[in-house]
Design a protein around this motif. Structure first.
Motif, short mmCIF file in Angstrom:
data_model
loop_
_atom_site.label_atom_id
_atom_site.label_comp_id
_atom_site.label_asym_id
_atom_site.label_seq_id
_atom_site.Cartn_x
_atom_site.Cartn_y
_atom_site.Cartn_z
N MET B 70 0.87 -1.08 -0.60
CA MET B 70 0.18 0.43 -0.05
C MET B 70 1.00 1.09 -0.21
O MET B 70 0.57 2.15 -1.31
N LEU B 71 2.09 0.90 0.89
CA LEU B 71 2.99 2.59 0.27
C LEU B 71 3.83 2.59 -0.47
O LEU B 71 3.83 3.71 -0.79
N LEU B 72 4.30 1.63 -1.57
CA LEU B 72 4.39 1.28 -2.02
C LEU B 72 3.23 2.35 -3.58
O LEU B 72 4.50 2.83 -4.70
N GLY B 73 2.54 2.37 -3.20
CA GLY B 73 1.47 2.16 -4.49
C GLY B 73 1.12 3.75 -3.84
O GLY B 73 0.32 4.77 -5.60
N LYS B 74 1.82 4.39 -3.12
CA LYS B 74 1.51 6.23 -2.51
C LYS B 74 2.93 6.60 -3.19
O LYS B 74 2.68 8.15 -3.37
N MET B 75 3.74 5.89 -3.08
CA MET B 75 5.10 6.73 -4.36
C MET B 75 4.52 7.60 -5.38
O MET B 75 4.03 7.08 -6.69
#
Lengths: 229, 75
Positions: B70-75
């Motif tokens: 999920m964090l990677l998707g925010k990058m």
């Protein structure tokens, strides 16, 4: 053909799972078409597999529950195993209309919701009414919120376990393939074969254990235990 | 700047959420092996229970993995 399916709102995982369903159905029909008392060939192989699976769940759930609910957990096992192994085919996740169904989060989520609803139905059926929910307040009333959260967390953890494992394995294989296309992904795929089996086993195992939990103290179950003694 | 911080957060998330379950799984595996060698006749039952315990622990890692994605998707 595939564009038409996309147009009615199907995605890759749905297409693959539909194709898999059809393949499994055809296989089952062929294997069970001409049943003999003395099995041979394909019928023998399938019967052996089903018996092994039945024995495994019988150890876990007891004879009474296993006889009644083996179709559910056995189907879950075979179905998830086929879906996980479909991810090992070449071009899976790359070509149109091909994606391992379990690596799409909606697929495990759907199955987990079905399991959650099924548990309520089984509980009510075995206890014969709303007595099934007595276990939520069993030692004392304060346990209610805790037990409710526990019940609702079950489908969530089932979903994330299956999805995370399959998706994670797939990603690792892809990344290894980019690092060194020859040799390295094969090593990882040996592990994936093992993990896919374990995940299918874990999903059906947990479903079986939840069924046992829900049915605890049901009158028919007590009777069956009594007969055994 | 923000993407850098998110990248570090992803790395920390997945590494910390791997350490705990890894320790637990090692303990379960070693004691299951010990019991199996001491009492080989209950091997099947032990293996089932071991896989179950491992699955529960592994779920924790998977939660970390999901958060990391999920964090990677925010990058």
């Amino acid at each position: 053909m595939i564009e038409k399916l996309y147009a009615i709102g199907m995605n890759d995982a749905m297409i693959t799972s539909s194709v898999l369903t059809i393949i499994i159905c055809i296989f089952a029909i062929i294997a069970g078409r001409n049943l003999q008392l003395m099995p041979s060939g394909l019928q023998n192989v399938v019967e052996m597999g089903v018996e092994k699976l039945h024995g495994f769940f019988e150890n876990l759930m007891g004879k009474y529950l296993c006889d009644r609910y083996f179709p559910v957990v056995g189907t879950l096992f075979i179905w998830i195993l086929c879906c996980n192994y479909s991810g090992l085919l070449p071009l899976m996740g790359k070509a149109h209309g091909m994606q391992a169904p379990t690596s799409n989060i909606n697929f495990p989520l759907g199955m987990a919701i079905v399991v959650l609803l099924l548990l309520q139905v089984i509980g009510i059926r075995e206890h014969g009414g709303l007595k099934a929910y007595k276990r939520l307040v069993s030692p004392f009333f304060f346990m209610l919120p805790l037990m409710l959260i526990d019940d609702l967390a079950k489908p969530l953890s089932l979903t994330f376990r299956l999805y995370g494992n399959t998706f994670g394995d797939e990603e690792v294989v892809h990344i290894f393939g980019e690092l060194c296309p020859i040799g390295l992904p094969v090593l990882m795929q040996f592990l994936v074969v093992l993990f896919a089996l374990i995940q299918a086993l874990v999903f059906s195992l947990l479903t079986a254990i939840y069924i046992g939990e829900v049915c605890e103290g049901a009158p028919a179950l007590e009777l069956a235990h009594h007969k055994l003694d | 700047m923000t993407t850098g911080i998110i990248a570090i957060a992803v790395a920390i998330t997945i590494s910390i959420s791997t350490i705990g379950p890894a320790l637990g799984m090692g303990k379960v595996g070693s004691s299951a092996m010990e019991s199996m060698s001491r009492q080989p006749e209950v091997m099947g039952e032990l293996r089932t229970n071991m896989i179950l315990a491992l699955a529960f622990m592994e779920a924790l890692t998977i939660y970390g993995l999901v958060i990391a994605f999920m964090l990677l998707g925010k990058m």
